[in-house]
Design an enzyme around this catalytic site. Structure first.
Site, PDB file in Angstrom:
ATOM      1  CG  ASP A 341      23.682   7.635  95.563  1.00 24.23           C
ATOM      2  OD1 ASP A 341      22.824   7.229  96.323  1.00 24.23           O
ATOM      3  OD2 ASP A 341      23.661   8.747  94.988  1.00 24.23           O
ATOM      4  CG  ASP A 678      22.184  11.325  92.631  1.00 25.54           C
ATOM      5  OD1 ASP A 678      21.066  11.038  93.099  1.00 25.54           O
ATOM      6  OD2 ASP A 678      22.898  10.512  92.025  1.00 25.54           O
ATOM      7  CG  ASP A 682      18.610  11.654  97.057  1.00 23.94           C
ATOM      8  OD1 ASP A 682      17.759  10.834  97.428  1.00 23.94           O
ATOM      9  OD2 ASP A 682      19.370  11.476  96.100  1.00 23.94           O
TER      10      ASP A 682
HETATM   11  P1  ATP Z   1      22.040   4.778  92.616  1.00 24.34           P
HETATM   12  O1  ATP Z   1      20.882   5.082  93.505  1.00 24.34           O
HETATM   13  O2  ATP Z   1      23.059   3.928  93.254  1.00 24.34           O
HETATM   14  O3  ATP Z   1      22.621   5.952  91.916  1.00 24.34           O
HETATM   15  P2  ATP Z   1      20.492   3.952  90.310  1.00 24.34           P
HETATM   16  O4  ATP Z   1      21.042   4.797  89.246  1.00 24.34           O
HETATM   17  O5  ATP Z   1      20.137   2.562  89.924  1.00 24.34           O
HETATM   18  O6  ATP Z   1      21.485   3.780  91.513  1.00 24.34           O
HETATM   19  P3  ATP Z   1      18.116   5.461  90.268  1.00 24.34           P
HETATM   20  O7  ATP Z   1      18.678   6.507  89.410  1.00 24.34           O
HETATM   21  O8  ATP Z   1      17.158   5.781  91.337  1.00 24.34           O
HETATM   22  O9  ATP Z   1      19.237   4.639  90.949  1.00 24.34           O
HETATM   23  O10 ATP Z   1      17.427   4.429  89.295  1.00 24.34           O
HETATM   24  C1  ATP Z   1      16.526   3.434  89.753  1.00 24.34           C
HETATM   25  C2  ATP Z   1      16.244   2.445  88.641  1.00 24.34           C
HETATM   26  O11 ATP Z   1      15.603   3.110  87.569  1.00 24.34           O
HETATM   27  C3  ATP Z   1      17.482   1.829  88.041  1.00 24.34           C
HETATM   28  O12 ATP Z   1      17.905   0.704  88.695  1.00 24.34           O
HETATM   29  C4  ATP Z   1      17.032   1.504  86.628  1.00 24.34           C
HETATM   30  O13 ATP Z   1      16.370   0.257  86.608  1.00 24.34           O
HETATM   31  C5  ATP Z   1      16.041   2.582  86.324  1.00 24.34           C
HETATM   32  N1  ATP Z   1      16.666   3.658  85.526  1.00 24.34           N
HETATM   33  C6  ATP Z   1      17.779   4.308  85.782  1.00 24.34           C
HETATM   34  N2  ATP Z   1      18.039   5.229  84.838  1.00 24.34           N
HETATM   35  C7  ATP Z   1      17.041   5.158  83.967  1.00 24.34           C
HETATM   36  C8  ATP Z   1      16.707   5.853  82.759  1.00 24.34           C
HETATM   37  N3  ATP Z   1      17.453   6.830  82.288  1.00 24.34           N
HETATM   38  N4  ATP Z   1      15.599   5.497  82.111  1.00 24.34           N
HETATM   39  C9  ATP Z   1      14.816   4.522  82.575  1.00 24.34           C
HETATM   40  N5  ATP Z   1      15.059   3.839  83.693  1.00 24.34           N
HETATM   41  C10 ATP Z   1      16.152   4.132  84.381  1.00 24.34           C
END
Ligand code: ATP
Length: 957
Positions: A341, A678, A682
């Protein structure tokens, strides 16, 4: 007394029995609790005292006696026990008791070591404490699951493990995987119903049972059973549990030992028959056969494997990687691809909003970290700088748009509302603790609070004026979060939404411009702004709003499918972890490809990947890192996927199902894949991966359950550390085997030679047992403590199909076996001739074998490097072992009781001179052999690199 009372209470808890047929308010009354406030801390403490902790007792399938007896359940031990009986039958009482004594001591050692290894693994399991969210004293707090008591009001959300048996009082699309309990793998939809009393456990839809996993939605429930008084507790009593110590390697070695034993028995029988045929006395012939059988069996091997694995597991834990499944220790050493990630693993997950786009204006934000100090400046016109100071007294008012939350008049309306939306559609808290600002909750959301404060928005006032009515929580696959707010000053309610830009923009028709008025959305302009931010490695969130009638109480996903107004973008920096940069480089040097698989935007991901150094020749196309989005990935035919997956370094906007596809694709190319995850979804990818890695801090319980390894610091560098330790474990096991086999080989050869030449046996069965048992524990096991070798991460990954012993190592084992034969047999004959007495000659031969093993131990500390490279004192355990072994040999040689038991006798200085000369010769020969091999390898490597650079040169030209 206290325990008895607790047991009674647990039983009474039990007899309170099912609660599924009662309405919630009756359950609440019965358990004297309060749904809104939960229990008070004092009452929770009282109940904890009364009902005991919410844990299941440790339960072993076998008691200590049975586990001790199992130590004798081994083919080679059968051989030794048979030898004991026959030796006793022949009237050799001393020998019989010594053989039995050694077998017994071996069993005791085995028992102690196994118990310790199990205890170490158990301790690791208990390091993985889970927490539960509960209401106490009217507040939502996290408490260790083991502190839960009946009556507790527990909050559930997707990814949680249900911590106790709960009667559900409120559910929101709650789905629970109860497979651990019922075997039913499809998640069950829960509801707050009253069910008939006869409803069976699997159909109790208004209950969530301890140990099951929340796969979707949210819920609130009252704990009605904890610890053993849960459904899981009942099953647990029936099944018991055991710590699994077997791995593919231990199984392979066990079958190797069995095969060896059979072969040895055959040889021993042959020796016996041959001796009798030659007309030698039965006792002597039998003793020779027993000696041969005993000599050739590597008794210490199974214990050494278990201990080495356990030590490896302990070391990994110290480096923040908790192993949940023991085979992972072995697999880690063979890892060829790590799919990681981005957020939090490769980056710090410390978000700071650095740029904002509101209306058609772009702003830069100063300051790093969580301190709410910094300026917000319009990029093109410095003069319009809006400082935090200037707007500290911010107020919130309404303009003509549905329900904008606006702070200070000095801020352009679009910016004001954008910042307020970010602060309202938010579950994080921004707090000052001991003079330091921190975030409780999601750092992405925390950053939005900080920037709002930088603009002078008073968050408390904001929340008072726009109280939250309802929320759609963030889920990875939904990619947005939305909250509905009532407007205190009157008028429509307003919904704020924030999320991934591609997602949010699809829901919007109109956009807010600088002065707060609306116009038709220019999606193209927004997307090019996103690209500009993401190209700098910034994580971009889009914000939007929608008006709802004032009395709206609930919203669902359908309500936000359309008709939103785009408010703007907030772009935040999440710097790479410096240690991840080094760890990625280390992996690449170790021949392990690192791939980033993220939910974030492709350009953001690529920019961060480039900062981290996530490249490597084959991952480039026209000078740029190959990055691919989930959408592009979906369009690739299955047949080509493996090749594409291998070539691509960054996968962005990837859904959990695609993660699974990627793992399978990489595995089809014979990769050994470690994959991080996480979220709830997944889990399949984590299970499919050769090493599923879950995040200890940020990960859900569902992901942890599915994983082979859990990182306590969520840091990529810990995966690299675990791989390094995994390689070390395998190295140390190989070292032990390469060290131990020549003892058996040498002894076997000595006996065969004596039998072939018809001379007296240079070593007796009891002496061989002494050598094998003492050297394995005092010397061989010390190799399990060898630190990782320098250059361990410069080698390519080990092929999992590769046998433990390569040609080179087999050659070495044969060489040392013959050196031991020459030394022991030579010194025996010399001493027999010089002293004309068999006892000191045998004692000298025994000492040659032991001392040769002792010196050879130093050779085995590295299989590829010489001792000068490894460092004489880098493993203090070796020296402790050497001291113990020397003392033991002196006891064996000079203490009369030992002389009687083991048929030994004191030897003089000259004999010691011979013994040491023979032992040192072994050491020197092996060291020279290693050095020659090293030189040869270096020459080959430099020839290869010359060839490669010539080839590159030609290609460049
Ligand atoms: P990784 O997969 O590397 O952990 P990530 O945190 O970007 O990265 P996700 O948690 O799946 O992955 O988030 C996907 C997308 O959703 C993010 O790129 C962001 O644009 C949006 N996002 C993340 N957190 C929030 C939140 N708390 N509220 C609203 N949108 C969010």
């Amino acid at each position: 007394m206290e325990n008895a009372q607790r047991e009674r209470d647990a039983q009474s808890q039990d007899s309170m029995g099912s609660h599924h047929h009662l309405p919630t308010h009756e359950v609440v009354l019965l358990l004297e609790t309060d749904l809104a406030k939960g229990l008070s801390s004092e009452e929770a403490a009282r109940r904890l005292e009364r009902f005991g902790p919410n844990i299941l007792p440790k339960f072993r399938r076998h008691g200590p006696l049975l586990r001790f007896l199992f130590q004798f359940h081994h083919p080679l031990i059968y051989v030794l026990l048979a030898a004991t009986v026959v030796t006793a039958f022949l009237g050799e009482w001393v020998d019989a008791s010594v053989i039995f004594g050694v077998v017994f001591v071996n069993a005791v050692m085995g028992f102690i070591q196994e118990s310790r290894a199990e205890a170490a693994l158990d301790a690791l399991a208990s390091m993985m404490k889970t927490e539960a969210r509960v209401r106490r004293d009217g507040q939502t707090v996290r408490v260790p699951s083991e502190d839960l008591v009946p009556g507790e009001v527990v909050l559930l959300e997707s990814g949680d493990k249900v911590p106790a048996d709960l009667r559900l009082a409120k559910v929101r699309e709650l789905r629970v995987d109860e497979s651990a309990l019922t075997g039913e793998s499809v998640p069950v939809e829960k509801a707050d119903l009253v069910l008939p009393p006869e409803t069976v456990v699997a159909d109790r839809k208004n209950m969530a049972f301890s140990g099951s996993l929340v796969t979707y939605g949210q819920g609130v429930g009252v704990a009605v059973g904890t610890g053993v008084a849960t459904e899981l507790g009942r099953i647990h009593q029936l099944m018991g549990e055991t710590t699994q110590l077997a791995t593919p390697l231990t199984k392979k070695l066990a079958s190797f030992s069995t095969g060896l034993t059979v072969a040895i028995l055959g040889m021993a029988a042959l020796t016996f028959a041959l001796g009798l045929w030659r007309g030698r006395p039965a006792t002597e012939v039998f003793m020779a056969a027993v000696a041969l059988a005993v000599s050739a069996i590597p008794e210490g091997l199974p214990a050494a494997v278990t201990i080495t694995l356990a030590i490896g597991v302990g070391r990994m834990a110290r480096r923040h990687a908790i192993i949940r499944k023991l085979p992972a220790v072995e697999t880690l050493g063979s890892t060829t691809v790590i799919c990681s990630d981005k957020t939090g693993t490769l980056t710090k997950n410390e978000m700071t909003v650095q740029a904002i786009s509101a209306g058609d204006w772009v702003f830069d934000v100063d300051g790093a970290g969580y301190e709410p100090v910094g300026e917000i400046r319009e990029r093109s016109a410095e003069s319009q700088g809006l400082s935090a100071e200037a707007s500290l007294e911010g107020s919130v008012s309404r303009s003509d748009s549905p329900a904008p939350a606006t702070p200070h008049v000095a801020l352009p309306p679009a910016l004001r509302e954008l910042l307020a939306a970010g602060a309202l559609c938010n579950d994080a808290q921004h707090l000052e603790r001991d003079g330091r600002w921190t975030i409780v909750g999601d750092p992405t959301e925390g950053a939005l609070l900080v920037v709002a404060k930088k603009a002078g928005i008073d968050l408390n006032r904001l929340h008072e004026q726009f109280p939250r009515v309802e929320a759609i929580p963030f889920e990875s696959e939904r990619q947005f979060m939305a909250t509905l707010h009532r407007v205190k000053s009157g008028g429509d309610s307003v919904l704020y939404l924030k999320g991934a830009v591609e997602k949010a923009i699809r829901l919007c028709r109109r956009m807010c411009v600088a002065d707060g008025t609306e116009q038709v959305l220019d999606a193209q302009a927004v997307l090019s702004q996103v690209d500009a931010f993401a190209g700098r490695g910034l994580r971009v969130l889009a914000l939007a709003r929608k008006a709802f009638p004032a009395d709206t109480a609930t919203v669902t996903e359908c309500d936000v499918e359309d008709g939103l107004t785009f408010l703007g973008l907030q772009a935040m920096m999440d710097p790479p972890r410096p240690e991840a940069v080094a760890a990625v480089r280390a992996c690449q040097q170790a021949g392990i490809a690192v791939k980033m698989i993220t939910g974030d935007h492709a350009l953001t991901a690529r920019a961060i990947a480039q900062q981290i150094g996530l490249d490597g020749r084959k991952h480039h196309e026209n000078g740029a890192l190959i990055a691919m989005t989930g959408q592009e990935l979906a369009a690739i035919p299955q047949a080509e996927l493996a090749e594409v997956a291998d070539r691509t370094a960054v996968f962005a906007r990837v859904s959990p199902e695609q993660k699974l596809r990627l793992v399978e694709a990489l595995q089809s190319r014979r990769h050994v894949v470690a994959m991080t995850g996480d979220g709830v979804n997944d889990a399949p990818a984590l299970k499919q991966a050769d090493i599923g890695v879950a995040m200890g801090r940020g990960g859900t319980e569902v992901a942890k359950e599915a994983a082979d390894m859990v990182l306590t610091d969520d840091n990529f560098a810990s995966i690299e550390a675990a791989v390094e330790e995994g390689r070390c474990v395998f190295d140390n096991l190989t070292k032990f085997i390469v060290w131990t086999l020549p003892t058996n080989g040498g002894e076997g050869l000595v006996l065969l030679t004596a039998i072939a030449f018809g001379t007296a046996l240079p070593v007796l069965p009891v002496q061989i047992l002494w050598i094998n048992m003492t050297t394995a524990v005092a010397l061989g096991l010390m190799l399990a403590f060898e630190p990782t070798e320098p250059g361990i991460m410069m080698r390519p990954p080990r092929d999992p199909g590769q046998p433990i012993l390569t040609g080179v190592l087999i050659e070495r084992i044969v060489l040392v076996s013959f050196l031991v034969l020459a030394g022991a047999y030579g010194v025996f004959l010399w001493e027999l001739d010089r002293t004309e007495s068999i006892l000191p000659a045998r004692t000298a031969a025994v000492n040659v074998i032991v001392m040769a093993e002792l010196f050879y131990l130093f050779n085995c500390r590295s299989l590829e490097l010489t001792m000068f490279h490894v460092g004489l004192f880098s493993n203090p355990w070796i020296w402790r072992g050497v001291t113990v072994m020397t003392v033991l040999q002196l006891l064996l040689t000079y203490v009369p009781a030992m002389n009687r038991l083991f048929h030994t006798a004191p030897i003089d200085g000259f004999a010691w001179g011979l013994v040491l000369a023979a032992a040192v010769t072994v050491y020197v020969v092996v060291e020279v052999e290693t050095w020659l091999r090293l030189q040869w390898k270096r020459r080959m490597r430099s020839a290869a690199s010359t060839r490669r650079s010539a080839y590159d040169h030609r290609n460049d030209a």
